[in-house]
Structure formats: structure tokens, C-alpha cells
Design a protein around this motif. Sequence first.
Motif, PDB file in Angstrom:
ATOM      1  N   GLY A 149      59.821  36.353  63.376  1.00 36.30           N
ATOM      2  CA  GLY A 149      60.124  37.622  62.739  1.00 36.30           C
ATOM      3  C   GLY A 149      59.051  38.031  61.747  1.00 36.30           C
ATOM      4  O   GLY A 149      58.105  37.289  61.487  1.00 36.30           O
ATOM      5  N   ASN A 150      59.197  39.223  61.178  1.00 40.41           N
ATOM      6  CA  ASN A 150      58.237  39.707  60.185  1.00 40.41           C
ATOM      7  C   ASN A 150      58.843  39.670  58.783  1.00 40.41           C
ATOM      8  O   ASN A 150      58.627  40.567  57.961  1.00 40.41           O
ATOM      9  CB  ASN A 150      57.767  41.129  60.523  1.00 40.41           C
ATOM     10  N   GLY A 151      59.598  38.605  58.493  1.00 44.11           N
ATOM     11  CA  GLY A 151      60.305  38.505  57.224  1.00 44.11           C
ATOM     12  C   GLY A 151      59.413  38.687  56.017  1.00 44.11           C
ATOM     13  O   GLY A 151      59.835  39.246  54.998  1.00 44.11           O
ATOM     14  N   GLY A 152      58.159  38.224  56.087  1.00 44.72           N
ATOM     15  CA  GLY A 152      57.249  38.371  54.964  1.00 44.72           C
ATOM     16  C   GLY A 152      56.867  39.810  54.671  1.00 44.72           C
ATOM     17  O   GLY A 152      56.353  40.106  53.586  1.00 44.72           O
ATOM     18  N   ASP A 153      57.102  40.710  55.621  1.00 45.40           N
ATOM     19  CA  ASP A 153      56.793  42.136  55.418  1.00 45.40           C
ATOM     20  C   ASP A 153      57.930  42.889  54.736  1.00 45.40           C
ATOM     21  O   ASP A 153      57.767  44.055  54.368  1.00 45.40           O
ATOM     22  CB  ASP A 153      56.514  42.818  56.761  1.00 45.40           C
ATOM     23  N   LEU A 154      59.081  42.247  54.575  1.00 47.57           N
ATOM     24  CA  LEU A 154      60.264  42.939  54.075  1.00 47.57           C
ATOM     25  C   LEU A 154      60.333  42.870  52.552  1.00 47.57           C
ATOM     26  O   LEU A 154      60.271  41.785  51.974  1.00 47.57           O
ATOM     27  CB  LEU A 154      61.529  42.322  54.674  1.00 47.57           C
TER      28      LEU A 154
ATOM     29  N   PRO B 240      68.510  25.668  55.075  1.00 50.91           N
ATOM     30  CA  PRO B 240      67.078  25.362  55.047  1.00 50.91           C
ATOM     31  C   PRO B 240      66.489  25.065  56.426  1.00 50.91           C
ATOM     32  O   PRO B 240      65.412  24.484  56.513  1.00 50.91           O
ATOM     33  CB  PRO B 240      67.063  24.091  54.195  1.00 50.91           C
ATOM     34  N   ASP B 241      67.209  25.430  57.514  1.00 52.64           N
ATOM     35  CA  ASP B 241      66.621  25.265  58.843  1.00 52.64           C
ATOM     36  C   ASP B 241      65.370  26.116  58.941  1.00 52.64           C
ATOM     37  O   ASP B 241      64.351  25.689  59.490  1.00 52.64           O
ATOM     38  CB  ASP B 241      67.637  25.671  59.907  1.00 52.64           C
ATOM     39  N   HIS B 242      65.424  27.333  58.394  1.00 55.30           N
ATOM     40  CA  HIS B 242      64.240  28.180  58.277  1.00 55.30           C
ATOM     41  C   HIS B 242      63.617  27.944  56.902  1.00 55.30           C
ATOM     42  O   HIS B 242      64.289  28.033  55.874  1.00 55.30           O
ATOM     43  CB  HIS B 242      64.604  29.652  58.432  1.00 55.30           C
ATOM     44  N   LEU B 243      62.325  27.674  56.899  1.00 58.78           N
ATOM     45  CA  LEU B 243      61.604  27.337  55.668  1.00 58.78           C
ATOM     46  C   LEU B 243      60.626  28.412  55.236  1.00 58.78           C
ATOM     47  O   LEU B 243      60.355  28.571  54.044  1.00 58.78           O
ATOM     48  CB  LEU B 243      60.825  26.026  55.869  1.00 58.78           C
ATOM     49  N   VAL B 244      60.058  29.148  56.227  1.00 59.48           N
ATOM     50  CA  VAL B 244      58.981  30.107  55.964  1.00 59.48           C
ATOM     51  C   VAL B 244      59.216  31.364  56.789  1.00 59.48           C
ATOM     52  O   VAL B 244      59.573  31.288  57.968  1.00 59.48           O
ATOM     53  CB  VAL B 244      57.599  29.515  56.338  1.00 59.48           C
ATOM     54  N   PHE B 245      58.986  32.538  56.164  1.00 58.11           N
ATOM     55  CA  PHE B 245      59.102  33.821  56.851  1.00 58.11           C
ATOM     56  C   PHE B 245      57.786  34.574  56.637  1.00 58.11           C
ATOM     57  O   PHE B 245      57.493  35.010  55.522  1.00 58.11           O
ATOM     58  CB  PHE B 245      60.278  34.628  56.289  1.00 58.11           C
ATOM     59  N   SER B 246      57.022  34.724  57.697  1.00 59.93           N
ATOM     60  CA  SER B 246      55.697  35.337  57.604  1.00 59.93           C
ATOM     61  C   SER B 246      55.756  36.818  57.942  1.00 59.93           C
ATOM     62  O   SER B 246      56.675  37.286  58.633  1.00 59.93           O
ATOM     63  CB  SER B 246      54.727  34.636  58.552  1.00 59.93           C
ATOM     64  N   GLY B 247      54.754  37.556  57.460  1.00 59.39           N
ATOM     65  CA  GLY B 247      54.521  38.921  57.901  1.00 59.39           C
ATOM     66  C   GLY B 247      53.343  38.947  58.865  1.00 59.39           C
ATOM     67  O   GLY B 247      52.691  37.915  59.109  1.00 59.39           O
ATOM     68  N   ILE B 248      53.058  40.100  59.427  1.00 58.04           N
ATOM     69  CA  ILE B 248      52.019  40.191  60.454  1.00 58.04           C
ATOM     70  C   ILE B 248      50.643  39.860  59.890  1.00 58.04           C
ATOM     71  O   ILE B 248      49.900  39.045  60.462  1.00 58.04           O
ATOM     72  CB  ILE B 248      52.030  41.587  61.102  1.00 58.04           C
ATOM     73  N   ASP B 249      50.258  40.454  58.772  1.00 57.44           N
ATOM     74  CA  ASP B 249      48.940  40.162  58.203  1.00 57.44           C
ATOM     75  C   ASP B 249      48.825  38.705  57.776  1.00 57.44           C
ATOM     76  O   ASP B 249      47.781  38.070  57.959  1.00 57.44           O
ATOM     77  CB  ASP B 249      48.666  41.070  57.002  1.00 57.44           C
ATOM     78  N   GLN B 250      49.889  38.151  57.220  1.00 55.99           N
ATOM     79  CA  GLN B 250      49.874  36.752  56.810  1.00 55.99           C
ATOM     80  C   GLN B 250      49.691  35.830  58.012  1.00 55.99           C
ATOM     81  O   GLN B 250      48.946  34.840  57.954  1.00 55.99           O
ATOM     82  CB  GLN B 250      51.176  36.417  56.073  1.00 55.99           C
ATOM     83  N   MET B 251      50.375  36.161  59.106  1.00 53.36           N
ATOM     84  CA  MET B 251      50.240  35.347  60.318  1.00 53.36           C
ATOM     85  C   MET B 251      48.811  35.396  60.841  1.00 53.36           C
ATOM     86  O   MET B 251      48.237  34.369  61.227  1.00 53.36           O
ATOM     87  CB  MET B 251      51.216  35.838  61.387  1.00 53.36           C
ATOM     88  N   LYS B 252      48.219  36.564  60.860  1.00 52.45           N
ATOM     89  CA  LYS B 252      46.842  36.681  61.351  1.00 52.45           C
ATOM     90  C   LYS B 252      45.870  35.921  60.452  1.00 52.45           C
ATOM     91  O   LYS B 252      44.911  35.305  60.945  1.00 52.45           O
ATOM     92  CB  LYS B 252      46.455  38.151  61.457  1.00 52.45           C
ATOM     93  N   GLN B 253      46.096  35.927  59.143  1.00 56.70           N
ATOM     94  CA  GLN B 253      45.257  35.159  58.238  1.00 56.70           C
ATOM     95  C   GLN B 253      45.394  33.664  58.522  1.00 56.70           C
ATOM     96  O   GLN B 253      44.392  32.932  58.569  1.00 56.70           O
ATOM     97  CB  GLN B 253      45.647  35.445  56.787  1.00 56.70           C
ATOM     98  N   THR B 254      46.613  33.220  58.704  1.00 51.25           N
ATOM     99  CA  THR B 254      46.869  31.807  58.986  1.00 51.25           C
ATOM    100  C   THR B 254      46.192  31.383  60.281  1.00 51.25           C
ATOM    101  O   THR B 254      45.542  30.332  60.351  1.00 51.25           O
ATOM    102  CB  THR B 254      48.384  31.557  59.070  1.00 51.25           C
ATOM    103  N   LEU B 255      46.322  32.197  61.326  1.00 54.95           N
ATOM    104  CA  LEU B 255      45.716  31.873  62.608  1.00 54.95           C
ATOM    105  C   LEU B 255      44.188  31.913  62.528  1.00 54.95           C
ATOM    106  O   LEU B 255      43.505  31.089  63.141  1.00 54.95           O
ATOM    107  CB  LEU B 255      46.219  32.839  63.682  1.00 54.95           C
ATOM    108  N   GLY B 256      43.655  32.850  61.765  1.00 54.70           N
ATOM    109  CA  GLY B 256      42.206  32.928  61.594  1.00 54.70           C
ATOM    110  C   GLY B 256      41.636  31.676  60.962  1.00 54.70           C
ATOM    111  O   GLY B 256      40.568  31.188  61.355  1.00 54.70           O
ATOM    112  N   ARG B 257      42.334  31.140  59.962  1.00 56.33           N
ATOM    113  CA  ARG B 257      41.865  29.912  59.317  1.00 56.33           C
ATOM    114  C   ARG B 257      41.870  28.733  60.271  1.00 56.33           C
ATOM    115  O   ARG B 257      41.124  27.767  60.089  1.00 56.33           O
ATOM    116  CB  ARG B 257      42.724  29.602  58.088  1.00 56.33           C
ATOM    117  N   LEU B 258      42.705  28.802  61.294  1.00 55.39           N
ATOM    118  CA  LEU B 258      42.781  27.718  62.272  1.00 55.39           C
ATOM    119  C   LEU B 258      41.783  27.876  63.414  1.00 55.39           C
ATOM    120  O   LEU B 258      41.718  27.019  64.299  1.00 55.39           O
ATOM    121  CB  LEU B 258      44.206  27.649  62.848  1.00 55.39           C
ATOM    122  N   GLY B 259      41.009  28.960  63.413  1.00 55.17           N
ATOM    123  CA  GLY B 259      39.994  29.144  64.435  1.00 55.17           C
ATOM    124  C   GLY B 259      40.388  30.044  65.580  1.00 55.17           C
ATOM    125  O   GLY B 259      39.709  30.072  66.613  1.00 55.17           O
ATOM    126  N   PHE B 260      41.476  30.801  65.408  1.00 55.04           N
ATOM    127  CA  PHE B 260      41.876  31.768  66.429  1.00 55.04           C
ATOM    128  C   PHE B 260      41.284  33.121  66.037  1.00 55.04           C
ATOM    129  O   PHE B 260      41.819  33.832  65.181  1.00 55.04           O
ATOM    130  CB  PHE B 260      43.403  31.835  66.532  1.00 55.04           C
TER     131      PHE B 260
END
Length: 277
Positions: free
Chosen positions: A189-194, A207-227
Motif C-alpha cells: 500500500g501507499n500508507g506513507g503517503d497518507l 504489529p504484523d505490519h511494521l512499515v508503511f511506505s509511500g511511492i517516493d520512499q519505496m523508489k528511494q529504498t529500491l534505488g539504494r539497493l541498486g534498482f
Amino acid sequence: MLMQARLETVDCPCCESDGHRHWASENGYSAVKCAECGTVYIRERPRGEDISAAARDGVHPTDEGTLDQRLHRQGWKVPFYAGIVRRFFEGEKDLRWLDVGAGNGEFVEAVQRALPDVQALGIDPMEVKVARAQQRGVPITAQTLEEVTGSYDVISIINVFSHIPDFQHFGGLIRARLKPGGSLFIETGNGGDLPSRADYPGELLLPDHLVFSGIDQMKQTLGRLGFGRVEHWSRRTDHPLWAAKQLVKSTLKGKPKVFVPWTRSFRTVFYRAYLDG
């Protein structure tokens, strides 16, 4: 309380900032919103070994008792996800595909249906779900990603991202098991955008869900991993059927509430991230 003694405090899993504001509370846990990047996460969360144990058992301790996530197979997901797979992978052949956190196997079945030439496998740490999938002949084994050998053209994590306490480490394990030029396929989901909890549909399942990312945050995370290249597609979930289901659920809990469709900013987001060659 024993549960509280077993908590650990973490900074933002996206940008590592410690600045935050309260965002929501549920099941005795608090979710905060990072003041720097906007990621929503549980700041005081269960320790890593307890998170791993809950992933295996499917049961999470809460102040109200337990949160049981040993869910049964949902057959509607197979044709739904088959359509999603065709949207992103139509015409691709001879792929080796690994689905991580495969659960009861619906997504692996969907890949098999959408791309008959693909060799699709799944792994999941929860043995009860793996046993159900194997009874249906779905190729899923009770493994962790650390235990996986070999390399794959595609690795998918479908509604898994929010469960992962350290995605930089987890993403590194994924990268090591992808072929050069391979891709990571994600649904979350895009929980971080809300801006507020009121914009999120349904329960947070802390606490089954620990992290809620937004679209820009996800792209930043993936970029740091080499995607280096990331495609994404957002899908609305606040349709009239959803609104009717929410009304029924709230009524059964003794607190009927009317939900208006097509008014929420929450989205389910699919990402295809390509590993730099």
C-alpha cells in the motif's frame, strides 16, 4: 508488562531519521510518521527474534490477546493476480520466478496461470500455510530467503514489504539471488503517503505490519539497493463493494459506520524494479 519488556526502539527504516510524530495506535502498539521522509512505522516494536517467531507461527501477541494471521486460501486472488502478472510480464518466457512470503500459494498459482512457460516457485516460513499449498500441488517450501540457493529472473514479494523489519538487509538478500538485469516485483500500500490514519482503510494489523511506505520512499529504498529503473501502477481500493463490506464489518462490531466510495487517497501499488546490470 512482559510484552513491553521485549520491545526495541528503531529509527525510520527508510531514511534513519529519529524525528517523528504519532500517527495511529492499535493493539497496544503505536505507529509514527517520520518527520523527514513520511514513512509510517512502529517505532517501539517487537524484537527481531520475536518478529521471526511470529512469522513462523502466524500469531502475534498484543495487549488485547493475540493477532492471528494464519489465514486460509482465498481463491479469488488467483484470477485477480493472473491479470496483474499479464499486465507487467505479458509475452516473457522461460523465466525462473521466486515468490517470497508465498503463504497459501495464490500468487504462485496466478503466475502459473498467466505465464505457463515460467518456472514459478514459492517460499514461506509458516508451515501451516505451506502445507495447505502443497496439498493443492503448488510448489512452495517452508524456507527463509537466507536458505534459498540459485538465481532467478524475477523475485516477488506480494503484501510482504510491510512485514519486513529491515528491508535494506532483506533487499540485499533478494539482490544476491537475482540474475543480472532481473527484476523485483512488489505489491504494497501507499500508507506513507497518507497524512492521517483516517485515510487508511480497515485495520493496520499492528504489529504484523511494521512499515508503511509511500511511492517516493519505496523508489528511494529500491534505488539504494541498486534498482535503477522502477515502474509502478496504482490501484484504487475504495470501490462500492469495499464500502459495503466496511459497513457490514463495523455493524458486526456494534459500531456501524457509513463509508463513501471513491473518496480515499489510499492505493495498492505494484512496482517492477529492474536490477542494474
